[in-house]
Design a protein around this motif. Sequence first.
Motif, short mmCIF file in Angstrom:
data_model
loop_
_atom_site.label_atom_id
_atom_site.label_comp_id
_atom_site.label_asym_id
_atom_site.label_seq_id
_atom_site.Cartn_x
_atom_site.Cartn_y
_atom_site.Cartn_z
N LEU A 1 37.46 51.30 40.43
CA LEU A 1 36.61 50.27 41.03
C LEU A 1 36.38 49.11 40.07
CD1 LEU A 1 33.94 52.52 42.80
CD2 LEU A 1 35.75 51.17 43.90
N LEU A 2 36.11 49.43 38.82
CA LEU A 2 35.86 48.38 37.83
C LEU A 2 37.11 47.55 37.57
CD1 LEU A 2 33.61 50.28 35.27
CD2 LEU A 2 32.90 48.65 37.04
N ASN A 3 38.26 48.20 37.44
CA ASN A 3 39.51 47.46 37.24
C ASN A 3 39.80 46.55 38.43
OD1 ASN A 3 40.87 47.90 34.71
ND2 ASN A 3 41.09 50.04 35.30
N THR A 4 39.60 47.06 39.63
CA THR A 4 39.86 46.27 40.83
C THR A 4 38.95 45.05 40.88
OG1 THR A 4 40.56 48.25 42.03
CG2 THR A 4 39.93 46.34 43.36
N PHE A 5 37.66 45.24 40.62
CA PHE A 5 36.73 44.10 40.64
C PHE A 5 37.07 43.11 39.53
CE2 PHE A 5 32.78 41.84 39.80
CZ PHE A 5 32.44 41.43 41.07
N LYS A 6 37.32 43.62 38.34
CA LYS A 6 37.63 42.75 37.20
C LYS A 6 38.88 41.91 37.48
CE LYS A 6 39.68 44.31 33.49
NZ LYS A 6 40.77 43.68 32.82
N ASP A 7 39.88 42.54 38.09
CA ASP A 7 41.13 41.84 38.39
C ASP A 7 40.94 40.72 39.41
OD1 ASP A 7 42.41 43.50 36.61
OD2 ASP A 7 43.31 44.77 38.14
N ARG A 8 39.88 40.80 40.21
CA ARG A 8 39.68 39.80 41.26
C ARG A 8 38.68 38.70 40.88
NH1 ARG A 8 38.59 42.69 46.75
NH2 ARG A 8 39.21 40.67 47.56
N ILE A 9 37.92 38.89 39.79
CA ILE A 9 36.87 37.93 39.44
C ILE A 9 37.43 36.53 39.22
CG2 ILE A 9 35.20 37.28 37.65
CD1 ILE A 9 34.41 40.20 37.43
N SER A 10 38.51 36.41 38.46
CA SER A 10 39.08 35.08 38.18
C SER A 10 39.48 34.36 39.45
CB SER A 10 40.28 35.20 37.24
OG SER A 10 39.88 35.74 36.01
N GLU A 11 40.09 35.11 40.38
CA GLU A 11 40.49 34.52 41.66
C GLU A 11 39.26 34.06 42.46
OE1 GLU A 11 42.56 35.91 45.85
OE2 GLU A 11 42.87 37.14 44.07
N PHE A 12 38.21 34.88 42.45
CA PHE A 12 36.98 34.50 43.15
C PHE A 12 36.42 33.20 42.58
CE2 PHE A 12 36.18 39.13 44.37
CZ PHE A 12 36.42 38.92 45.72
N ILE A 13 36.33 33.12 41.26
CA ILE A 13 35.76 31.93 40.62
C ILE A 13 36.60 30.70 40.94
CG2 ILE A 13 35.30 30.83 38.39
CD1 ILE A 13 34.47 33.64 37.35
N LYS A 14 37.92 30.82 40.83
CA LYS A 14 38.82 29.70 41.12
C LYS A 14 38.64 29.22 42.57
CE LYS A 14 43.30 29.74 42.20
NZ LYS A 14 44.61 30.29 42.24
N ASN A 15 38.61 30.17 43.51
CA ASN A 15 38.45 29.80 44.92
C ASN A 15 37.08 29.21 45.20
OD1 ASN A 15 41.05 30.51 45.66
ND2 ASN A 15 40.49 32.60 46.14
N LEU A 16 36.04 29.75 44.57
CA LEU A 16 34.70 29.17 44.74
C LEU A 16 34.70 27.71 44.32
CD1 LEU A 16 32.27 31.99 43.55
CD2 LEU A 16 32.33 30.94 45.82
N GLU A 17 35.31 27.42 43.17
CA GLU A 17 35.36 26.04 42.68
C GLU A 17 36.09 25.13 43.66
OE1 GLU A 17 37.10 26.55 38.81
OE2 GLU A 17 35.17 27.09 37.90
N ILE A 18 37.21 25.60 44.18
CA ILE A 18 38.00 24.80 45.13
C ILE A 18 37.18 24.54 46.41
CG2 ILE A 18 40.01 24.86 46.69
CD1 ILE A 18 41.49 26.42 44.41
N TYR A 19 36.61 25.60 46.98
CA TYR A 19 35.86 25.46 48.23
C TYR A 19 34.60 24.63 48.06
CZ TYR A 19 38.95 29.33 49.59
OH TYR A 19 40.03 30.13 49.84
N LEU A 20 33.98 24.71 46.89
CA LEU A 20 32.80 23.88 46.62
C LEU A 20 33.20 22.41 46.57
CD1 LEU A 20 30.75 25.78 43.90
CD2 LEU A 20 29.91 24.92 46.08
N LYS A 21 34.29 22.13 45.86
CA LYS A 21 34.76 20.74 45.74
C LYS A 21 35.10 20.16 47.11
CE LYS A 21 37.88 18.07 42.84
NZ LYS A 21 38.91 18.14 41.80
N GLU A 22 35.72 21.00 47.97
CA GLU A 22 36.10 20.55 49.32
C GLU A 22 34.93 20.60 50.30
OE1 GLU A 22 39.12 23.40 50.32
OE2 GLU A 22 40.67 22.40 49.13
N LYS A 23 33.82 21.21 49.88
CA LYS A 23 32.68 21.47 50.78
C LYS A 23 33.16 22.23 52.03
CE LYS A 23 29.76 17.61 49.37
NZ LYS A 23 29.22 17.83 48.23
N ASN A 24 34.00 23.22 51.79
CA ASN A 24 34.58 24.05 52.84
C ASN A 24 33.63 25.22 53.11
OD1 ASN A 24 36.05 25.89 54.37
ND2 ASN A 24 37.99 25.36 53.39
N PHE A 25 32.66 24.99 53.99
CA PHE A 25 31.60 25.96 54.25
C PHE A 25 32.13 27.27 54.84
CE2 PHE A 25 29.26 21.96 54.06
CZ PHE A 25 28.22 22.31 53.20
N GLU A 26 33.14 27.18 55.68
CA GLU A 26 33.69 28.40 56.29
C GLU A 26 34.30 29.31 55.23
OE1 GLU A 26 37.01 29.79 59.57
OE2 GLU A 26 36.28 27.73 59.66
#
Length: 181
Positions: free
Chosen positions: A85-110
Motif C-alpha cells: 500500500l505504501l509503495n503504491t501510494f508513494k509511486d503515485r504522489i508525484s503524478e498527483f501533484i503534477k496533475n493538481l498543478e496542471i488542473y489548477l492552472k487550467e481551472k479545470n474544476f471537473e
Amino acid sequence: TPIIAITAHAMKGDKEKFLNIGMNDYISKPFYIEDLINIFRKWLSIPFENDKKNQSIKINRYIDGMDMEKLMKKISNDNETLVYLLNTFKDRISEFIKNLEIYLKEKNFESLSKIIHTLKGSSGNLEMIEVFTLLKDLEDEISKKIINENKFKLLESKLENLFLNIDSFLKNWGGIKMTIK
C-alpha cells in the motif's frame, strides 16, 4: 452465491435498502479486513486461513502524518500489505501533484474534483487524517468552483512530506519490501 454490498454510503437506512434490493449482506467503507472476512465466513462454507505470519516481525511502524495503529488494524497487521500500500501510494504522489498543478492552472474544476476525490479516498484508507481532512475541505470548495491556492500549496507540501516519510520508512525496512510479488 451471496451478493455483498460494499459501499461508501453509511447513512441510516442504507443497509435495509441494500438488503431489500436483493443483497445478502452489507459493509460500508472504511472497513477492517477482519470485518470483511467475517462476512465471508457468514455466507461461504469455505475455510479462511488467518495468516498472521507477518505479525512476528516487530518493527517500529511510525510515519509522520499517518495513524499507523489504525492502518495496521485495518489490514490485520499484515506487513506485506502495508509495504504494498505504501509503495503504491508513494509511486503515485508525484503524478498527483503534477496533475493538481496542471488542473489548477487550467481551472479545470471537473478534473480537480476527480483527482481530489481519488486522493481523499486513498488518504482516508491509509489513515492520513490531516491530508484527508484538507482534501474534504478542498473537495467541498471545488464543488462550489472555489480555488483556495493556499490550501493547495499546503496539500502539495503535505504530500511531498508524506512521500519523503514513506520513502524513508520503506528504506529502513530494507528487504521486507522485496517480499512483494
